[in-house]
Design a protein around this motif. Structure first.
Motif, PDB file in Angstrom:
ATOM      1  N   PRO A  28     -40.118 -59.352  25.188  1.00 29.81           N
ATOM      2  CA  PRO A  28     -39.690 -58.920  26.515  1.00 29.81           C
ATOM      3  C   PRO A  28     -38.178 -58.986  26.676  1.00 29.81           C
TER       4      PRO A  28
ATOM      5  N   MET B 136     -37.315 -63.362  32.656  1.00 32.17           N
ATOM      6  CA  MET B 136     -38.225 -63.407  31.511  1.00 32.17           C
ATOM      7  C   MET B 136     -37.918 -64.558  30.558  1.00 32.17           C
TER       8      MET B 136
ATOM      9  N   GLN C  29     -42.499 -54.036  28.970  1.00 31.76           N
ATOM     10  CA  GLN C  29     -41.544 -55.133  28.738  1.00 31.76           C
ATOM     11  C   GLN C  29     -40.398 -54.788  27.789  1.00 31.76           C
TER      12      GLN C  29
END
Lengths: 383, 383
Positions: free
Chosen positions: A11, B26, A189
């Motif tokens: 990601p 993230m 992602q």
């Protein structure tokens, strides 16, 4: 203070507006408010994919979309060719075999792109081949395959091209309709700057006709059901609502910037990293056909990449990725897709050189950061 | 000012701490930081499921976990019985048929729970039955099936009980190990107070042994692969990272409050709504065996539920759900699971009565909100 900077090939970091939109309270997925979001998102996805066809939305990782493609486009017993040039090529083979397909593996050296002539030869030799499974960008090596030529070849042969665009869509050009790709898919992602959890897949008219002939397409990943649903601004099952709200934000960014400008930035970041890596005295894995969202850097024989990665993380705050499969311990992958800019990368080049030296490597490079940054702006201006 | 209040039987409103955690940037799913989260989440899930077995995490909707259960536990040609008492019972049948199973349908009137004798008779009659597919709570009707007895019966017969706990887990007791359930699953968007996009599934030792005998379990929903991964604090594929970060928050809440107290609240909310609905002069769909997370309310013949729903939304800000399948237009479903309290419901009862009357219904009820609220606190105290 040392900020953590995650530059992995997915990601990827999230822009603030996307993050805040992920924090919104729930809305219901069968109500008008959500349908409006899906409608807007649909336009954005079609722009991103370069297609007039609907882009179907799956609540799964990108692998889920790969499974959906194989199970909806081919029946057990049919033959496909897989371009295997890395870990994700291998994944195509695994998925196709699980489906009961006959797989012709076209193995390519990890770090190289497929030669179109070799693929052409395979298609000549095995007349029963019904489709080609390939990555646009092979995330395990940072290689970009010649998708336009592959799609072209498939068109000529009347077979189906299935393109995993997971680290390519929104990063480098891969216009589905213009290039004649039959099935293009991606995940949330990577270039899309979202958390993982959504996958997107689109089918050409030819591919959709083939799907209609397939039985037992699967209950969860049934592309005909999703196709019928999306035409009514729905998904077949409850979807990842907050990711879709985030997607609306992210797609707005793509439309506002324009795809061309995003590709330019990606290309310029790539040239910057490659220049910096070479100046540090390290070798690149993909020499010729390289992708625009990540760069794989070889470590000299005897130097374990995990040692460098660990210093990068602990001392400099940079989270990068190592190699997979046969490349484990041998390469470092720098992700520079999505919400990453040239300053993030400048710090990364500094940290890479220092960590490399501290792990036992030799590099006397000087002035490499400025020179790499100059390349960034030069590439932007020239493109 | 009129706040929108979503009281649907999933998705459900999100607590603020969950929402803020969803907005975090993230992290990478193969790094130690994420493994720690998975480890913590695993403990919370085991507590929630009442099991010592690993709880596997899938990036999909709850339907994905239903597909995973069927495809991993049964081979094509095997026979299962499905308790069909609503839309989600029907879904079991569809999934089982897609897998190529022989399905014995035990149809139950929508609004009623299965009688254990009838299930027992079916198992006597069809000796080839390998498993029972059932909902703990049938979300389309608000009925609670007698899962403990069903699991018990399956244990005696040596067959597999597969329980869809999507609107039950974290809402009313369904302790997997204690009751001897072989496969329990749920989704993220009901009792867990998260957005949809994650599903959870756990297997008893007996069920796991059966999975090991099954071929072609599917590539994406392969529970053996997930089982092996979770033991290493991983998921087989990239998972919905931000939902897992949110899950950690939500599970912390379960552990801090204690499951028993959460069940108490759910029971008390249920009694409150049922009392209020009866005082308004409306009929309940599930008279005897009702679930604790939603209440289905019948509309009198000739009064279209969608009219009432529309006033509820437009005038009072309450988003409720209608009926599905044969109950479309005939019922209103009030969701009261997860992040919902008695004040949310008090306003809902007011809005329901007013909207019902404005849509042409007759109700002269007075003082019903206070009386319903009293029932809430009385139930809490008595339990």
């Amino acid at each position: 203070m040392k900020k953590t900077r995650m530059l992995t090939p997915g990601p990827t970091p999230l822009p603030e507006n996307v993050r805040l939109s992920l924090a919104k309270d729930m809305i219901h997925h069968r109500k008008p408010e959500f349908k409006k979001i899906l409608q807007d998102v649909q336009k954005g996805l079609q722009y991103l994919f370069g297609t007039q066809e609907p882009v179907l939305i799956l609540s799964s990782s990108g692998t889920g979309a790969m499974v959906a493609a194989v199970n909806n486009l081919f029946s057990p017993g049919e033959t496909v060719v897989v371009v295997e040039a890395g870990k994700f090529g291998e994944r195509w083979t695994e998925i196709a075999r699980e489906r009961g397909l006959k797989v012709v593996r076209l193995e390519v050296e990890w770090g190289e792109a497929v030669e179109i002539n070799k693929l052409s030869d395979v298609l000549e030799k095995f007349k029963s081949i019904k489709g080609v499974l390939i990555q646009a960008s092979e995330t395990s090596t940072g290689v970009l395959h010649p998708i336009q030529e592959v799609a072209n070849l498939c068109q000529k042969k009347g077979i189906i091209s299935v393109v995993d665009g997971i680290s390519a869509v929104g990063i480098s050009p891969c216009p589905m309709d213009k290039w004649g790709i039959d099935c293009l898919l991606t995940g949330s992602q990577k270039g899309l700057m979202l958390p993982p959890g959504l996958a997107f897949i689109s089918l050409s008219k030819k591919a959709l006709e083939k799907v209609k002939t397939i039985k037992q397409r699967g209950f969860y990943f049934d592309l005909l059901k999703e196709h019928a649903s999306i035409l009514k601004c729905q998904t077949a099952y409850t979807s990842s609502i907050n990711l879709l709200v985030g997607l609306q934000e992210s797609l707005r960014y793509f439309r506002e910037c324009g795809l061309k400008n995003i590709y330019k930035k990606q290309k310029a970041l790539t040239e910057m990293v490659r220049e910096g890596v070479k100046l540090i005295g390290l070798e690149l894995l993909a020499l010729k056909d390289y992708t625009w969202g990540l760069t794989a850097v070889k470590m000299p024989a005897g130097l374990d990449a995990s040692k460098v990665l660990s210093i990068l993380k602990e001392k400099y705050g940079y989270v990068l990725a190592g190699g997979q499969g046969p490349l484990k311990g041998k390469i470092i992958r720098i992700g520079h897709m999505g919400y990453v800019d040239y300053v993030d990368l400048a710090g990364c080049l500094y940290a890479l050189q220092k960590s490399f030296v501290q792990a036992g490597g030799v590099s006397g490079a000087r002035n490499f950061i400025e020179r790499a940054m100059d390349i960034y702006f030069k590439t932007l201006e020239e493109s």
